[in-house]
Motif scaffolding. Structure first.
Motif, short mmCIF file in Angstrom:
data_model
loop_
_atom_site.label_atom_id
_atom_site.label_comp_id
_atom_site.label_asym_id
_atom_site.label_seq_id
_atom_site.Cartn_x
_atom_site.Cartn_y
_atom_site.Cartn_z
N ALA C 59 0.85 -1.19 0.00
CA ALA C 59 0.00 0.00 0.00
C ALA C 59 0.88 1.24 0.00
O ALA C 59 1.85 1.32 0.74
N GLY C 60 0.54 2.16 -0.83
CA GLY C 60 1.26 3.42 -0.85
C GLY C 60 2.64 3.30 -1.49
O GLY C 60 2.99 2.28 -2.09
N LEU C 146 0.24 -4.89 10.44
CA LEU C 146 0.70 -3.71 9.73
C LEU C 146 2.18 -3.50 10.04
O LEU C 146 2.61 -3.71 11.18
N SER C 150 3.99 2.20 9.32
CA SER C 150 3.11 2.26 8.17
C SER C 150 1.94 3.16 8.52
O SER C 150 1.68 3.42 9.69
N GLU C 151 1.22 3.59 7.48
CA GLU C 151 0.07 4.41 7.75
C GLU C 151 -1.15 3.50 7.89
O GLU C 151 -1.41 2.70 7.00
N ASN C 152 -1.85 3.63 9.00
CA ASN C 152 -3.04 2.81 9.17
C ASN C 152 -4.23 3.55 8.56
O ASN C 152 -5.07 4.12 9.24
N SER C 153 -4.29 3.54 7.23
CA SER C 153 -5.29 4.34 6.52
C SER C 153 -6.65 3.68 6.59
O SER C 153 -7.65 4.27 6.28
N GLY C 154 -6.70 2.42 6.98
CA GLY C 154 -7.97 1.72 6.94
C GLY C 154 -8.04 0.75 5.78
O GLY C 154 -8.95 -0.05 5.70
N LYS C 155 -7.08 0.84 4.87
CA LYS C 155 -7.14 -0.05 3.71
C LYS C 155 -6.95 -1.51 4.12
O LYS C 155 -7.65 -2.39 3.64
N SER C 158 -10.08 -2.67 5.77
CA SER C 158 -11.11 -2.96 4.77
C SER C 158 -10.83 -4.28 4.08
O SER C 158 -11.75 -5.06 3.80
N GLY C 185 -10.44 6.95 14.83
CA GLY C 185 -9.91 7.42 13.55
C GLY C 185 -10.27 6.52 12.39
O GLY C 185 -11.20 5.71 12.45
N CYS C 186 -9.48 6.69 11.30
CA CYS C 186 -9.68 5.95 10.06
C CYS C 186 -9.90 4.45 10.23
O CYS C 186 -10.85 3.91 9.67
N ILE C 189 -13.32 3.74 11.66
CA ILE C 189 -14.37 4.02 10.67
C ILE C 189 -14.42 2.90 9.64
O ILE C 189 -15.49 2.39 9.30
#
Lengths: 120, 295, 297
Positions: C59-60, C146, C150-155, C158, C185-186, C189
């Motif tokens: 991711a990213g 994760l 890393s960024e826990n963007s929610g991806k 999901s 947060g993300c 959600i």
């Protein structure tokens, strides 16, 4: 009239895709000439976020009048709406069936997005 | 009264609910010297609950996000193509910004050939301040529905004091928000508990601090007094357990009433006060050891 | 088949959310488990899973500077807003100071790539973690880990939920139990949108009450059916009462109370769920919660 259908495959025989942003293909159909162009949208499957926005932007470039898909989140909805594109939701089954449903007025014109953004 | 150099000490943990905030607040009050406490757990800031004075000053905090000047925009789409975060959408006659997806990199403004993008502030949360006795608390609080925890933490993190000790209450985990909070600290206290969840998450936090090259020690909360899985892990890894806080029902009850439970216990309180000299010795030590040199 | 998804979250960490998730899975006897607390995944420690599959999670992007091409101009360092461009400790024969990217701070925006006059920087797709498919005594489990920084963007969250749904459909499970992340947060959600029911596990402390308030507002925002259960309720019966009123004010249901009991930690040590321990009060409390939840789903 030109319409865009989100799809799992490159032809109308393939199943329509319910998910807007992460659809594999976008089928652009000219209802007057019957002409069909398939646009690859695979890149959005790996987007960390904003897949719906980018899929919508891609559709803007095609100058279609309306979009037919299963569900649409708030961000993609905003992009399409700002460009004056009509959004029809509830697509199910093959592309052919969806196109027929649309032409027979069986799909509903969306006034707002019908699902929450997935935040990814 | 003894005073400390303006060190920055982060209080962190991989797992939530190990007693990070409880330790940070109790340590701040136990020291009885001027301390600044930064609550960087911006999604759920809780340190203020120990301050009877209530939050005083509240300042909105914003990040810079792009705004399109439609008098100049030619709808070329360069900004949208550049943005890795998919925060812009440009059509033939439309251009939209999705502020909530923006990472504030400034790229769209740089690449716009028509200087049609400027940056404007967008409020994501607030900075709140309260002082009580010798402790000054500055907390960040993310607005509900906002997702920009890390940018808000970086802003709160800049409030570290230049002339007194700063303690930083960090968010749990090992991802961006935790990194944003511990980054720049001279030392980190990792709070854990003697359970498999505690150990599993401690290992992740240790790995993270080693990557960041921040020296650290362990505070074992809810210790059963006997040799635990945390003790054997620390022995194997050569990590110091600086202090153990016993698992007592009275402490849990006092915490639930929002009292400074560790300060109420003379023994725990005196151990808290001994932490600082120990940390300072360790930092001096690690400054000469090749492993501990900060970049 | 209509698949129901029960998502368990807590706002505040350490309230016993994961322990309760495992206990409910045991009571259901037949469900798909999804561990969405990808930042500190612990559910696998108490559900004895056998791993069947392991996949990388990309991711990213992250920037990489080619030290051979770097001319040491420092433009990238000036442009980077994340402080991710550091001076390299190595210099070449002409003692040019070179630059390196600190992965922990790079957000993969590409501004440095754009600004580099020597074309020495490129963006590479980033390995951000892993996801796993395992088998527990109750059914399949999807979990993930994760990567550090890393960024826990929610991806990834999901993705875990998507895979859980996929396997539930394929293997005809009508229930997914999801262990959600802490916070609001993300990732939270991403864990709760579209859930059939949300169970919030809290504790009778001021911070428990404070965090519950924020989580209930979030649940209301997404118009979710929600119930609240209070762990360690007897530590502070007065606060428990206050929290239950608070929940009712937000139109949340009361799923039950669990007493303070060391079996929560003991169960972890044994690697089993609390409902398998012989504490009658905890067992009764969890049974009670489960019977409530079944009627909410």
């Amino acid at each position: 009239m030109k319409i865009a259908i989100t799809s799992q495959g490159e032809t109308l025989a393939a199943q329509a895709e319910e998910r807007f942003g992460r659809c594999r293909w976008i089928l652009i159909i000219d209802t007057e000439t019957g002409n069909l162009v398939a646009r690859d949208n695979e890149i959005q499957r790996d987007a960390v976020q904003g897949a719906g926005i980018q899929t919508a932007e891609k559709i803007l470039r095609e100058e279609v009048d309306c979009v037919v898909t299963g569900h649409c989140g708030p961000k993609a909805f905003r992009v399409l709406q700002a460009a004056g594109i009509k959004i029809y939701l509830g697509a199910e089954g093959t592309g052919e069936k969806v196109l027929k449903d649309f032409q027979e007025g069986k799909l509903k014109l969306a006034e707002t997005s019908d699902v929450e953004g997935h935040w990814v | 009264m003894m005073n400390y150099p303006p060190l920055q000490i982060a209080i962190a943990s991989g797992k939530g609910g190990t007693g990070k905030t409880t330790l940070a607040v109790n340590l701040a009050f136990a020291l009885e010297v001027p301390v600044r406490l930064l609550d960087c757990d911006v999604e759920e800031p809780n340190a203020h609950l120990y301050f009877y004075a209530g939050l005083k000053e509240s300042v909105p905090v914003s990040v810079q996000v792009p705004e399109i000047d439609f008098a100049l925009c030619q709808f070329c789409g360069d900004c949208s193509r550049f943005c890795r975060f998919n925060a812009l959408a440009v059509g033939k006659k439309t251009a939209l910004v999705f502020k909530e997806l923006c990472h504030n990199c400034g790229g769209c403004k740089l690449v716009c050939p028509h200087q049609a993008i400027r940056e404007v502030p967008w409020v994501i949360g607030k900075k709140e301040i309260v002082s009580q006795d010798s402790v000054e608390l500055i907390q960040g609080c993310l607005d509900i529905g906002r997702v920009q925890a890390s940018p808000l933490i970086r802003i709160i993190r800049k409030e570290a004091s230049k002339d007194k000790l700063t303690l930083i209450d960090c968010p749990p985990g090992t991802t961006c928000p935790m990194i944003a909070a511990v980054e720049g600290s001279d030392y980190a206290l990792l709070v854990t508990e003697p359970t498999p969840f505690g150990l599993n998450d401690l290992k992740l936090a240790v790995e993270t601090l080693r990557v960041l090259k921040i020296p650290f020690g362990i505070i074992l909360n809810r210790s059963q007094g006997k040799d635990s899985i945390i003790h054997s892990y620390c022995r194997e890894e050569g990590i110091n357990i600086l202090m153990e806080i016993p698992d007592r029902r009275q402490i849990a009850e006092a915490c639930s009433r929002g009292e400074l439970a560790f300060c109420q216990d003379e023994e725990i309180r005196s151990q808290l006060r001994e932490l600082l000299p120990t940390i300072m010795m360790q930092i001096n030590f690690s400054m000469v050891s090749p492993e501990g040199v900060r970049p | 088949m209509n698949i129901k998804e029960l998502v368990i979250i807590s706002g505040k960490g350490g309230t016993g959310k994961t322990s309760l998730t495992a206990a409910l899975a045991k009571l259901s006897g037949h469900c798909v488990l999804a561990d969405c607390d990808v930042d500190a995944a612990d559910l696998h420690l108490v559900t004895s899973p056998q791993r069947e599959k392991e996949e990388p999670f990309m991711a990213g992007w992250e920037a990489v500077i080619d030290s051979q091409k770097c001319v040491g101009c420092g433009i990238c360092q000036n442009l980077c807003r994340y402080g991710a461009v550091l001076n390299s400790t190595q210099t070449d024969t002409k003692s040019t100071v070179k630059f390196v990217i600190e992965k922990a701070f790079c957000e993969g925006c590409g501004v440095c790539v754009w600004g580099c006059p020597a074309e020495a920087i490129e963006l590479k797709s980033k390995l951000s973690g892993q996801w796993f498919q395992s088998r527990t005594p109750y059914g399949p489990m999807i979990h993930a880990r994760l990567g550090i920084a890393s960024e826990n963007s929610g991806k990834l969250v999901s993705q875990v939920r998507f895979l859980a749904k996929e396997i539930a459909q394929a293997e005809q499970y009508d229930l997914i139990i999801t262990d959600g992340p802490p916070g609001i947060g993300c990732p939270v959600i991403a864990s709760i949108t579209g859930a059939s029911h949300l169970l919030v596990v809290t504790e009778p402390t001021l911070s428990g009450a404070h965090d519950l308030e924020r989580v209930l507002k979030l649940a209301a925002h997404f118009q979710l059916s929600v119930s609240v259960c209070i762990n360690k309720w007897d530590l502070n019966p007065e606060q428990t009462g206050l929290i239950e009123n608070q929940a009712l004010n937000h139109k949340a249901k009361l799923a039950g109370r669990i007493p303070y009991d060391p079996v929560f930690s003991e169960a972890q040590v044994k690697g089993i769920s609390v409902s398998e321990m012989d504490s009658i009060p905890v067992k009764e409390a969890v049974d009670h919660i489960w019977s409530h939840l079944k009627s909410y789903l």
